[in-house]
Write a protein that holds these residues in place. Structure first.
Motif, short mmCIF file in Angstrom:
data_model
loop_
_atom_site.label_atom_id
_atom_site.label_comp_id
_atom_site.label_asym_id
_atom_site.label_seq_id
_atom_site.Cartn_x
_atom_site.Cartn_y
_atom_site.Cartn_z
N TYR A 141 0.88 -1.17 0.00
CA TYR A 141 0.00 0.00 0.00
C TYR A 141 0.91 1.22 0.00
O TYR A 141 1.83 1.31 0.83
N ALA A 142 0.69 2.13 -0.93
CA ALA A 142 1.58 3.29 -1.08
C ALA A 142 1.70 4.09 0.22
O ALA A 142 2.75 4.65 0.51
N GLY A 143 0.65 4.12 1.02
CA GLY A 143 0.69 4.85 2.28
C GLY A 143 1.28 4.05 3.43
O GLY A 143 1.36 4.54 4.55
N GLY A 144 1.67 2.82 3.15
CA GLY A 144 2.22 1.95 4.19
C GLY A 144 1.18 0.92 4.61
O GLY A 144 0.00 1.24 4.76
N VAL A 145 1.61 -0.32 4.79
CA VAL A 145 0.69 -1.41 5.13
C VAL A 145 -0.01 -1.14 6.46
O VAL A 145 -1.17 -1.49 6.63
N TRP A 146 0.66 -0.47 7.40
CA TRP A 146 0.01 -0.17 8.68
C TRP A 146 -1.20 0.74 8.47
O TRP A 146 -2.21 0.60 9.17
N ARG A 147 -1.14 1.67 7.50
CA ARG A 147 -2.29 2.53 7.22
C ARG A 147 -3.41 1.74 6.57
O ARG A 147 -4.58 1.97 6.85
N LYS A 148 -3.04 0.81 5.70
CA LYS A 148 -4.04 -0.04 5.06
C LYS A 148 -4.80 -0.82 6.13
O LYS A 148 -6.03 -0.88 6.11
N LYS A 149 -4.07 -1.41 7.06
CA LYS A 149 -4.70 -2.16 8.15
C LYS A 149 -5.59 -1.24 8.97
O LYS A 149 -6.72 -1.60 9.31
N TRP A 150 -5.11 -0.06 9.29
CA TRP A 150 -5.89 0.90 10.07
C TRP A 150 -7.20 1.23 9.35
O TRP A 150 -8.27 1.23 9.97
N LEU A 151 -7.11 1.51 8.06
CA LEU A 151 -8.31 1.87 7.28
C LEU A 151 -9.31 0.71 7.24
O LEU A 151 -10.52 0.92 7.41
N LEU A 152 -8.83 -0.50 7.01
CA LEU A 152 -9.73 -1.66 6.97
C LEU A 152 -10.36 -1.90 8.33
O LEU A 152 -11.57 -2.18 8.43
N ASP A 153 -9.58 -1.78 9.39
CA ASP A 153 -10.13 -1.93 10.75
C ASP A 153 -11.15 -0.83 11.04
O ASP A 153 -12.20 -1.09 11.63
N HIS A 154 -10.84 0.38 10.62
CA HIS A 154 -11.75 1.52 10.83
C HIS A 154 -13.09 1.26 10.13
O HIS A 154 -14.15 1.44 10.71
N GLU A 155 -13.01 0.84 8.87
CA GLU A 155 -14.25 0.59 8.12
C GLU A 155 -15.02 -0.57 8.73
O GLU A 155 -16.25 -0.52 8.81
N SER A 156 -14.34 -1.60 9.17
CA SER A 156 -14.99 -2.73 9.80
C SER A 156 -15.69 -2.29 11.09
O SER A 156 -16.84 -2.67 11.35
N GLY A 157 -15.01 -1.47 11.87
CA GLY A 157 -15.57 -0.98 13.13
C GLY A 157 -16.77 -0.08 12.92
O GLY A 157 -17.76 -0.16 13.63
N CYS A 158 -16.69 0.79 11.90
CA CYS A 158 -17.81 1.70 11.62
C CYS A 158 -19.01 0.91 11.14
O CYS A 158 -20.14 1.19 11.52
#
Length: 164
Positions: A141-158
């Protein structure tokens, strides 16, 4: 028409948003800890950029699952096709690169699709973070895999929060 730039401080870094009244041309994460002064909207800032900041803020606060912005990404015809497919991936869902390649109609183009995803100029809005490996792994992920994980977790949580 000249491009304008504005910055937005998100939970996962400072987003640099570039565009004009023709649409958002790019959103990227700025990996610069020395950027202490954020460029805020002024009366001269195009409404397109102001709306982008508002919608990103709503997204990060869990109040927005779909963006309604005029987009103007610059890329090849193939890249544009790949990015349009990314826009079809629903909030909180993922697709593999292979699934995305099949939807484009050429399963032999998996590397080209992955490359086009990596060149996606509009971070988060065109959701390349929702594309994962066929085995479920969080690949590049161009923004870093940790950001990808954060975004997916965020969307899952929302998504889960809206069920209750």
């Amino acid at each position: 028409m000249n491009l304008e730039t504005i910055h937005y401080k998100s939970p996962i870094g400072i987003a640099e948003i570039t565009g004009n009244e023709n649409g958002i041309q790019s959103i990227s994460v700025v990996n610069n800890d020395s950027l202490t002064t954020l460029i805020n909207a002024t009366s001269n800032t195009p409404n397109t950029l102001k709306n982008c900041v508002t919608q990103l803020d709503e997204f990060f606060k869990g109040k927005r699952t779909k963006f309604d912005l005029k987009l103007n990404p610059q890329g090849t015809i193939f890249q544009q096709k790949v990015w349009k497919e990314l826009l079809k991936i629903p909030f909180g869902k993922t697709k593999s690169y292979l699934q995305q390649t099949k939807q484009i109609g050429d399963i032999k183009a998996i590397r080209a699709v992955a490359s086009a995803n990596g060149k996606n100029p509009i971070w988060i809005i065109i959701p390349c973070h929702r594309v994962i490996g066929s085995d479920g792994s969080l690949t590049g992920y161009a923004g870093g895999v940790w950001r990808k994980k954060w975004l997916l977790d965020h969307e899952s949580g929302c998504k889960q929060q809206t069920l209750f």
